[in-house]
Design an enzyme around this catalytic site. Structure first.
Site, short mmCIF file in Angstrom:
data_model
loop_
_atom_site.label_atom_id
_atom_site.label_comp_id
_atom_site.label_asym_id
_atom_site.label_seq_id
_atom_site.Cartn_x
_atom_site.Cartn_y
_atom_site.Cartn_z
N ASP A 315 13.87 2.41 -7.51
CA ASP A 315 13.57 0.99 -7.69
C ASP A 315 14.11 0.55 -9.05
O ASP A 315 14.59 1.36 -9.84
CB ASP A 315 12.06 0.73 -7.52
C1 BGC Z 1 11.09 -4.32 -6.40
C2 BGC Z 1 11.68 -3.78 -5.11
C3 BGC Z 1 12.93 -4.52 -4.76
C4 BGC Z 1 13.90 -4.41 -5.91
C5 BGC Z 1 15.21 -5.10 -5.65
C6 BGC Z 1 12.13 -4.41 -7.51
O1 BGC Z 1 11.64 -5.12 -8.57
O2 BGC Z 1 10.02 -3.50 -6.80
O3 BGC Z 1 10.74 -3.91 -4.10
O4 BGC Z 1 13.46 -4.01 -3.58
O5 BGC Z 1 13.31 -5.00 -7.04
O6 BGC Z 1 15.09 -6.45 -5.64
#
Ligand code: BGC
Length: 768
Positions: A315
């Site tokens: 993530d």
């Molecule tokens: C979130 C994820 C997301 C990623 C990309 C992160 O801040 O926790 O769920 O897929 O960003 O946008």
């Protein structure tokens, strides 16, 4: 002479052979070869740097430009929503892509940019297409001009797994039509803390419901992961970020292995079994080990125990956080090392990956075979999705697919089925006798009904609550008092103006809740990174409700929010309460249809609504001792229980029948119940089956949802609903965490909610 002739002929033959060899398409580019053959061939041609590049993902260039234009250097550094690669320009990124050193992009929001970036990848030596990932959480809403369905919490309120499948299928088509291949959904986390801002993107608090919705969502996105209409699903976030220690996103999770295996793992395991081919780790540490370097989670559980064959993505900056936050790695290189060796396959953006991982391999710390493992999985998906054959999407036809009438109709239907009626003193459904209606509140006429994970959409593609009311009841005069969109900056004058106007209205509708739109990232009160230390209405909203209701005129409260709000005081003052969640593009129309009885509400809560933050953790499937000593002064009951939701009709449950009073451990038990629509309107009821193991060697929840059915009944109609209780539904983990079905008494409970008085009960016994 003869010799010279032979040499010339051989030379010509050799030259021709060379030309042929040049013309021969490499095996990996031959669509007739098997995916495995193609992957092996391609892998054998790749340099180490090209392989490591496949494991790297960047945000698109437009995202970087927008962030650079809109945020200060300080904000860019601290704002995790806007990636920023210091010292690394968009031109550097373009060049890296041309060199074949970027495997994936995220946050690319237009087909034009996607096709452009892909054209750069197509200039690379091996022409390996990039895979575009995007947070298509409820439709591909994060990009403009796509169908926006209700968010997951609303979808879960419909208990409609077929709808989940349908929405995922439609989303996949819209995504592929704009060259997106991979959605970072379903979020299959079990949400057990409403302080956490991300509740709205989950399917709620119940492991069974989350699991069923998750399975259908994965299947809907992926199909057989073989056609131009399929996208890769991503089960996330693994794991336990939905029960953060203080309610804040990414704070530690400290949970026993029993709780993990009983509550948090099942939906992920089911996602793997349903074929999900990517998974995302969660921000948090779990019992002292960050998930991003957690070998037990990634390798032992996900891969070895469950047989996960897809790839794991990190993530946002979370591998970096092993170093700069969790401090389990002394530098970035060490962080990359820890994460890869624990099982990570793809790095969600950030520079330095390519060079540092390359060093780690050259130093012999990471075997190249370990890199090959990850790259093999990523390439397999790219081949299966047909990206080598179809790297681009068609800019001429994309808008024929996106927002088409079938998809719009689904968005409306899903919204209708997702709105939960929680209180009704008889005022609803409304009639046209209310000629003058005051409409007010921050969400009365705002696009915020789209919910978190949505971009701003064109006005013509969104029906706000006020617009919906005007459409559905054209002869009513709706007087709108605008309270602005921002709950934190409401004006007392505007509140007073509404209070004044309420006196001369026949009816008041207050549309309150939270603010989730991402384009105002720092001003939101709901959604990702908007965790709260209370669950009250923000700003002057309580004041507004109180003052409007003090007019003595009937007042209806509608809540637009992703998380449960403890609105106990407000509820006492209003005649009806509608929990509309984040209902998507046609939310306003669906809400109005329900208020005016054009649609009979059917949704039920997929999560408990506590009265106050102090009651947290409040879940329906708690252990027997949780309320042995109830709270003093305040109530120990929730404001609204899991599974609860009203209708404009009434349903009678009777004749609960079991196929026997005794079964053996490997036998099924058949359960049936008669449900009758005893009221005056046709409707759909969500019939719920709970189980309790009466005595067990380890403590078990007081009840657990094990099955449910949506049943449509005309007035006066009775249907018999059948359920099968199979041995897996009786299974739990014994003292040694081994699955077991124990002898003894079990109680079957069937009814309209998890509340005791809503359930019919019968015992049966499991014998050796
Ligand atoms: C979130 C994820 C997301 C990623 C990309 C992160 O801040 O926790 O769920 O897929 O960003 O946008």
């Amino acid at each position: 002479m003869k010799k010279i002739f032979i040499s010339v002929v051989s030379l010509i033959l050799v030259m021709n052979a060379n030309v042929d060899a040049q013309k021969t398409v490499p095996l990996y580019q031959n669509p007739k070869a098997t995916v495995e053959e193609r992957v092996n061939d391609l892998l054998s041609r790749m340099t180490l740097e090209e392989k490591i590049g496949q494991m790297n993902q960047f945000v698109g260039i437009e995202h970087i430009k927008t962030a650079e234009a809109n945020l200060t250097a300080e904000q860019l550094k601290n704002n995790t929503a806007s990636a920023f690669y210091p010292g690394f320009s968009t031109t550097d990124l373009e060049n890296l892509t041309k060199e074949g050193l970027v495997g994936s992009f995220l946050h690319v929001l237009t087909i034009q940019e996607a096709n452009y970036l892909q054209s750069l990848a197509m200039q690379s030596r091996l022409k390996i297409p990039v895979i575009f990932g995007i947070d298509a959480i409820h439709g591909n809403a994060n990009a403009p001009d796509n169908t926006v369905y209700p968010t997951n919490i609303g979808l879960a309120s419909s208990f409609d797994t077929e709808m989940a499948y349908k929405i995922a299928r439609q989303t996949a088509k819209e995504m592929r039509s704009m060259n997106m291949h991979w959605t970072f959904n379903p979020n299959v986390e079990v949400a057990r803390d409403p302080r956490w801002g991300r509740v709205g993107e989950t399917f709620g608090e119940d492991p069974h419901l989350v699991t069923q919705m998750g399975i259908q969502t994965v299947k809907g996105y992926q199909g057989d992961l073989n056609s131009e209409n399929d996208v890769l699903a991503c089960i996330k976030h693994f794991v336990a970020g939905s029960e953060p220690i203080n309610g804040t996103n990414g704070s530690p999770a400290d949970l026993s292995e029993r709780t993990l295996r009983e509550v948090f793992f099942p939906s992920f395991k089911a996602g793997v079994d349903a074929g999900a081919m990517s998974a995302m780790m969660s921000h948090n540490e779990l019992n002292g080990i960050p998930c991003h370097s957690n070998e037990w989670l990634m390798t032992d559980v996900l891969r070895k125990e469950w047989g996960f064959k897809g790839f794991i993505v990190s993530d946002w900056m979370d591998i970096e956080h092993l170093y700069d936050l969790h401090a389990t790695a002394e530098n970035l290189k060490e962080a990359f090392y820890q994460s890869i060796m624990a099982g990570m396959d793809m790095h969600m953006h950030g520079i330095h990956w390519n060079e540092l991982v390359s060093e780690l391999v050259k130093e012999g710390r990471i075997p190249e075979s370990r890199i090959d493992e990850s790259v093999r999985k990523i390439l397999t998906i790219k081949f299966r999705l047909g990206l080598f054959e179809h790297p681009y999407a068609d800019e001429k036809t994309t808008m024929k697919i996106r927002l088409n009438s079938e998809h719009r109709q689904t968005a409306l239907e899903a919204a209708r089925n997702s709105i939960v009626l929680l209180k009704n003193d008889g005022i609803l459904p409304l009639t046209e006798k209310y000629k003058n209606v005051l409409v007010t509140g921050i969400n009365a006429n705002d696009m915020n009904i789209l919910g978190d994970w949505s971009a701003v959409q064109k006005d013509e593609n969104v029906i706000t609550v006020l617009e919906g009311l005007k459409m559905v009841s054209p002869n009513t005069h709706f007087e709108f008092v605008d309270q602005g969109w921002d709950p934190r900056n409401m004006s007392p004058e505007k509140v007073n103006e509404a209070a004044e106007k309420a006196k001369s209205a026949d009816l008041n509708i207050v549309v309150a809740g939270e603010y989730m739109m991402r384009f105002r990232w720092t001003e939101r009160t709901g959604g990702e990174d908007t965790d709260r230390s209370d669950i009250d209405l923000v700003g002057l909203q309580n004041d507004l409700i109180e003052k409007v209701a003090a007019s003595g005129k009937p007042t209806i409260l509608i809540l637009i929010t992703g998380r449960p709000l403890g609105v106990e005081k407000a509820v006492e003052k209003v005649n009806a309460l509608v929990q509309a969640w984040e209902p998507g593009m046609y939310g306003g129309e669906a809400i109005a249809e329900i208020l005016y009885g054009k649609i009979n509400p059917s949704a039920k809560l997929p999560i408990t609504i506590p009265r106050s933050v102090g009651q947290i953790q409040m879940i329906y499937n708690h252990k027997p001792s949780q309320y042995f000593h109830p709270y003093v002064v305040t109530s120990s009951e929730p404001l609204y229980p899991f599974g609860f939701g009203l209708s404009f009709t009434t349903y009678k449950y009777d004749n609960l029948q079991l196929s026997g009073s005794e079964i053996s451990k490997d036998e099924n038990l058949e359960v049936s119940v008669d449900v009758t629509n005893t009221g005056k309107m046709d409707g759909t009821e969500i019939v719920q089956l709970y189980l309790r193991d009466k005595f067990s060697s380890v403590t078990r929840p007081i009840k657990e949802l094990k099955d449910f059915a949506r049943v449509t009944l005309k007035t006066g109609e009775t249907k018999t609903v059948h359920f099968t209780v199979s041995p897996d539904k009786l299974t739990f983990l014994d003292k040694n965490l081994k699955p077991v079905v124990e002898n003894g008494e079990f109680i079957v409970m069937v009814g309209s909610s998890s509340r005791e008085e809503d359930l019919l009960k019968q015992s049966f016994y499991v014998k050796e």
